[in-house]
Motif scaffolding. Structure first.
Motif, PDB file in Angstrom:
ATOM      1  N   SER A   1      -9.090  -0.654  -0.434  1.00 46.72           N
ATOM      2  CA  SER A   1      -8.740   0.654   0.139  1.00 46.72           C
ATOM      3  C   SER A   1      -7.874   1.460  -0.836  1.00 46.72           C
ATOM      4  CB  SER A   1      -8.008   0.426   1.466  1.00 46.72           C
ATOM      5  OG  SER A   1      -7.471   1.630   1.915  1.00 46.72           O
ATOM      6  N   CYS A   2      -6.843   0.821  -1.373  1.00 51.78           N
ATOM      7  CA  CYS A   2      -5.985   1.502  -2.354  1.00 51.78           C
ATOM      8  C   CYS A   2      -6.775   1.817  -3.620  1.00 51.78           C
ATOM      9  CB  CYS A   2      -4.768   0.647  -2.711  1.00 51.78           C
ATOM     10  SG  CYS A   2      -3.475   0.696  -1.452  1.00 51.78           S
ATOM     11  N   ALA A   3      -7.654   0.886  -4.009  1.00 54.17           N
ATOM     12  CA  ALA A   3      -8.446   1.109  -5.227  1.00 54.17           C
ATOM     13  C   ALA A   3      -9.295   2.376  -5.073  1.00 54.17           C
ATOM     14  CB  ALA A   3      -9.326  -0.104  -5.499  1.00 54.17           C
ATOM     15  N   THR A   4      -9.885   2.552  -3.884  1.00 53.83           N
ATOM     16  CA  THR A   4     -10.691   3.749  -3.635  1.00 53.83           C
ATOM     17  C   THR A   4      -9.828   4.999  -3.681  1.00 53.83           C
ATOM     18  OG1 THR A   4     -12.154   2.448  -2.237  1.00 53.83           O
ATOM     19  CG2 THR A   4     -12.260   4.835  -1.976  1.00 53.83           C
ATOM     20  N   ASP A   5      -8.637   4.907  -3.056  1.00 51.84           N
ATOM     21  CA  ASP A   5      -7.737   6.063  -3.036  1.00 51.84           C
ATOM     22  C   ASP A   5      -7.322   6.475  -4.447  1.00 51.84           C
ATOM     23  OD1 ASP A   5      -7.860   6.156  -0.340  1.00 51.84           O
ATOM     24  OD2 ASP A   5      -5.855   5.332   0.038  1.00 51.84           O
ATOM     25  N   VAL A   6      -6.956   5.492  -5.242  1.00 49.83           N
ATOM     26  CA  VAL A   6      -6.487   5.790  -6.603  1.00 49.83           C
ATOM     27  C   VAL A   6      -7.633   6.353  -7.440  1.00 49.83           C
ATOM     28  CG1 VAL A   6      -5.599   4.777  -8.737  1.00 49.83           C
ATOM     29  CG2 VAL A   6      -4.612   4.112  -6.544  1.00 49.83           C
TER      30      VAL A   6
ATOM     31  N   CYS B   1       0.844  -1.203   0.000  1.00 50.53           N
ATOM     32  CA  CYS B   1       0.000   0.000   0.000  1.00 50.53           C
ATOM     33  C   CYS B   1       0.883   1.258   0.000  1.00 50.53           C
ATOM     34  CB  CYS B   1      -0.922   0.008   1.219  1.00 50.53           C
ATOM     35  SG  CYS B   1      -2.112  -1.361   1.225  1.00 50.53           S
ATOM     36  N   ALA B   2       2.000   1.187   0.737  1.00 47.10           N
ATOM     37  CA  ALA B   2       2.912   2.343   0.782  1.00 47.10           C
ATOM     38  C   ALA B   2       3.501   2.611  -0.603  1.00 47.10           C
ATOM     39  CB  ALA B   2       4.028   2.094   1.803  1.00 47.10           C
ATOM     40  N   ASP B   3       3.807   1.546  -1.331  1.00 45.05           N
ATOM     41  CA  ASP B   3       4.334   1.715  -2.697  1.00 45.05           C
ATOM     42  C   ASP B   3       3.296   2.375  -3.600  1.00 45.05           C
ATOM     43  OD1 ASP B   3       6.751   0.496  -2.068  1.00 45.05           O
ATOM     44  OD2 ASP B   3       5.950  -1.517  -2.494  1.00 45.05           O
TER      45      ASP B   3
ATOM     46  N   LYS C   1       3.256   5.982  -2.880  1.00 44.25           N
ATOM     47  CA  LYS C   1       4.479   6.623  -3.379  1.00 44.25           C
ATOM     48  C   LYS C   1       4.420   6.825  -4.897  1.00 44.25           C
ATOM     49  CE  LYS C   1       8.793   4.891  -3.610  1.00 44.25           C
ATOM     50  NZ  LYS C   1       9.858   3.986  -3.169  1.00 44.25           N
ATOM     51  N   ASN C   2       3.803   5.904  -5.578  1.00 49.38           N
ATOM     52  CA  ASN C   2       3.798   5.953  -7.052  1.00 49.38           C
ATOM     53  C   ASN C   2       2.506   6.500  -7.646  1.00 49.38           C
ATOM     54  OD1 ASN C   2       6.398   4.677  -7.802  1.00 49.38           O
ATOM     55  ND2 ASN C   2       5.586   2.997  -6.570  1.00 49.38           N
ATOM     56  N   LEU C   3       1.641   6.963  -6.768  1.00 50.09           N
ATOM     57  CA  LEU C   3       0.307   7.382  -7.217  1.00 50.09           C
ATOM     58  C   LEU C   3       0.344   8.450  -8.309  1.00 50.09           C
ATOM     59  CD1 LEU C   3      -2.726   7.274  -6.875  1.00 50.09           C
ATOM     60  CD2 LEU C   3      -2.520   8.662  -4.813  1.00 50.09           C
ATOM     61  N   GLN C   4       1.170   9.467  -8.090  1.00 46.87           N
ATOM     62  CA  GLN C   4       1.196  10.588  -9.043  1.00 46.87           C
ATOM     63  C   GLN C   4       1.655  10.132 -10.432  1.00 46.87           C
ATOM     64  OE1 GLN C   4       3.726  13.891  -7.883  1.00 46.87           O
ATOM     65  NE2 GLN C   4       2.448  15.331  -9.011  1.00 46.87           N
ATOM     66  N   ASP C   5       2.738   9.370 -10.462  1.00 42.00           N
ATOM     67  CA  ASP C   5       3.254   8.900 -11.752  1.00 42.00           C
ATOM     68  C   ASP C   5       2.272   7.931 -12.409  1.00 42.00           C
ATOM     69  OD1 ASP C   5       5.509  10.427 -11.659  1.00 42.00           O
ATOM     70  OD2 ASP C   5       6.751   8.878 -10.733  1.00 42.00           O
ATOM     71  N   PHE C   6       1.606   7.129 -11.592  1.00 38.79           N
ATOM     72  CA  PHE C   6       0.616   6.190 -12.124  1.00 38.79           C
ATOM     73  C   PHE C   6      -0.525   6.961 -12.782  1.00 38.79           C
ATOM     74  CE2 PHE C   6      -3.273   3.604 -11.472  1.00 38.79           C
ATOM     75  CZ  PHE C   6      -2.927   2.494 -12.224  1.00 38.79           C
ATOM     76  N   ALA C   7      -1.014   7.982 -12.083  1.00 36.02           N
ATOM     77  CA  ALA C   7      -2.155   8.753 -12.598  1.00 36.02           C
ATOM     78  C   ALA C   7      -1.799   9.503 -13.874  1.00 36.02           C
ATOM     79  CB  ALA C   7      -2.647   9.728 -11.532  1.00 36.02           C
ATOM     80  N   SER C   8      -0.543   9.946 -13.968  1.00 36.45           N
ATOM     81  CA  SER C   8      -0.163  10.719 -15.162  1.00 36.45           C
ATOM     82  C   SER C   8       0.363   9.812 -16.276  1.00 36.45           C
ATOM     83  CB  SER C   8       0.887  11.773 -14.805  1.00 36.45           C
ATOM     84  OG  SER C   8       2.028  11.137 -14.252  1.00 36.45           O
ATOM     85  N   GLY C   9       0.398   8.514 -16.008  1.00 39.70           N
ATOM     86  CA  GLY C   9       0.858   7.580 -17.035  1.00 39.70           C
ATOM     87  C   GLY C   9       2.368   7.533 -17.161  1.00 39.70           C
ATOM     88  N   ASP C  10       3.079   8.090 -16.171  1.00 38.80           N
ATOM     89  CA  ASP C  10       4.544   8.142 -16.238  1.00 38.80           C
ATOM     90  C   ASP C  10       5.217   6.950 -15.564  1.00 38.80           C
ATOM     91  OD1 ASP C  10       4.460  10.523 -17.590  1.00 38.80           O
ATOM     92  OD2 ASP C  10       4.512  11.743 -15.773  1.00 38.80           O
ATOM     93  N   LEU C  11       4.423   6.072 -14.980  1.00 38.43           N
ATOM     94  CA  LEU C  11       5.018   4.910 -14.298  1.00 38.43           C
ATOM     95  C   LEU C  11       5.401   3.862 -15.347  1.00 38.43           C
ATOM     96  CD1 LEU C  11       5.450   4.320 -11.247  1.00 38.43           C
ATOM     97  CD2 LEU C  11       3.389   2.921 -11.333  1.00 38.43           C
TER      98      LEU C  11
ATOM     99  N   GLU D   1       2.151  -4.020 -11.776  1.00 37.95           N
ATOM    100  CA  GLU D   1       2.161  -4.467 -10.366  1.00 37.95           C
ATOM    101  C   GLU D   1       1.137  -3.682  -9.560  1.00 37.95           C
ATOM    102  OE1 GLU D   1       5.964  -4.543  -8.342  1.00 37.95           O
ATOM    103  OE2 GLU D   1       6.949  -5.056 -10.224  1.00 37.95           O
ATOM    104  N   LEU D   2       1.086  -2.377  -9.845  1.00 39.85           N
ATOM    105  CA  LEU D   2       0.151  -1.531  -9.100  1.00 39.85           C
ATOM    106  C   LEU D   2      -1.290  -1.946  -9.402  1.00 39.85           C
ATOM    107  CD1 LEU D   2       0.784   2.192  -8.414  1.00 39.85           C
ATOM    108  CD2 LEU D   2      -1.543   1.411  -8.784  1.00 39.85           C
ATOM    109  N   ASP D   3      -1.558  -2.207 -10.670  1.00 41.05           N
ATOM    110  CA  ASP D   3      -2.901  -2.675 -11.063  1.00 41.05           C
ATOM    111  C   ASP D   3      -3.264  -3.960 -10.321  1.00 41.05           C
ATOM    112  OD1 ASP D   3      -4.125  -0.881 -12.788  1.00 41.05           O
ATOM    113  OD2 ASP D   3      -2.893  -1.517 -14.485  1.00 41.05           O
TER     114      ASP D   3
END
Lengths: 88, 160
Positions: A35-40, A3-5, A8-18, A25-27
């Motif tokens: 919980s993470c799914a709701t946050d994202v 969940c911590a990862d 940490k990677n949320l911003q890059d994931f959302a902008s497609g930069d991951l 892995e995040l998917d």
């Protein structure tokens, strides 16, 4: 991925930069962690909502102020030089 | 970026005057919109500095406080939606604008320029005189604050 990862990677994931591997892995984590799914989902939604805001309309009173300013600064329109009365 | 309509109108007037006065200094080296953004952001930052100095000189001025705090609490003015954007219902629009107005200015500036105006992070960084990592970090923080502020309303926004 933990969940911590995800956090940490949320911003890059959302902008497609991951990178694709990390994104995968995040998917996978999201599929197992509500919980993470709701946050994202909320994070991505915030970005989309911002783009849906309408730009501000110019209030009529402000528009009148701006037009007065523009008229005050515009060069005065007068008759061409050859038509000006220079007798007085 | 200013969080209230009164200041926004004053700054719009300032920007308008500056653009009229300085249009002949625009060299065409950047896009006109980039130049306009720069003039506008500079005017916003200057306005905010002046307001801060006024508050320092008159820390307890009740009328100023009422103007500032009162205006912040007002719902945003209804605005027409441009045809290329999906229409948000009025209530959702007001909720979002109120949440943006509630962001601390350092986060609000980045959020408005990046997410609302859609400028690339590098351009936002240049406009605000920030480094790119700081810009990204502030944008992320702003989004988290927005998510926290709006999460309770997400279901309402889903309603037709």
């Amino acid at each position: 991925m933990t969940c911590a990862d995800v956090a940490k990677n949320l911003q890059d994931f959302a902008s497609g930069d991951l990178p694709a591997a990390q994104s995968g892995e995040l998917d996978s984590h999201l599929a197992l962690c509500p919980s993470c799914a709701t946050d994202v989902k909320g994070y991505v939604r915030i970005i989309r909502l911002a783009r849906q805001l309408s730009p501000p309309a110019l209030p009529p009173a402000l528009l009148r102020r701006l037009l007065r300013t523009a008229r005050g600064r515009a060069p005065r329109a007068g008759p061409p030089a050859e038509h000006r009365d220079t007798s007085g | 970026m200013l969080g209230n309509d009164i200041d926004a109108e004053d700054v719009t007037q300032d920007v308008f005057v500056q653009v009229m006065r300085r249009l002949d200094t625009f060299r065409g080296e950047s896009q006109l919109t980039t130049w306009l953004h720069r003039v506008t952001v500079n005017a916003v930052l200057l306005h905010r500095r002046k307001a801060a100095r006024r508050r320092e000189r008159q820390p307890g001025a009740p009328f100023d406080r009422l103007l500032e705090e009162g205006a912040k609490g007002l719902p945003a003015r209804p605005r027409p939606a441009p045809p290329d954007r999906q229409l948000l219902v009025q209530e959702a629009q007001e909720l979002i604008e109120r949440a943006i107005a509630g962001l601390p200015p350092v986060y609000r500036d980045v959020y408005v320029l990046a997410d609302v105006e859609g400028l690339p992070n590098a351009e936002v960084a240049a406009l605000l005189g920030l480094r790119l990592p700081a810009t990204k970090s502030r944008l992320h923080r702003a989004r988290l604050l927005m998510r926290a502020a709006l999460a309770p309303h997400f279901q309402e926004m889903d309603a037709p």
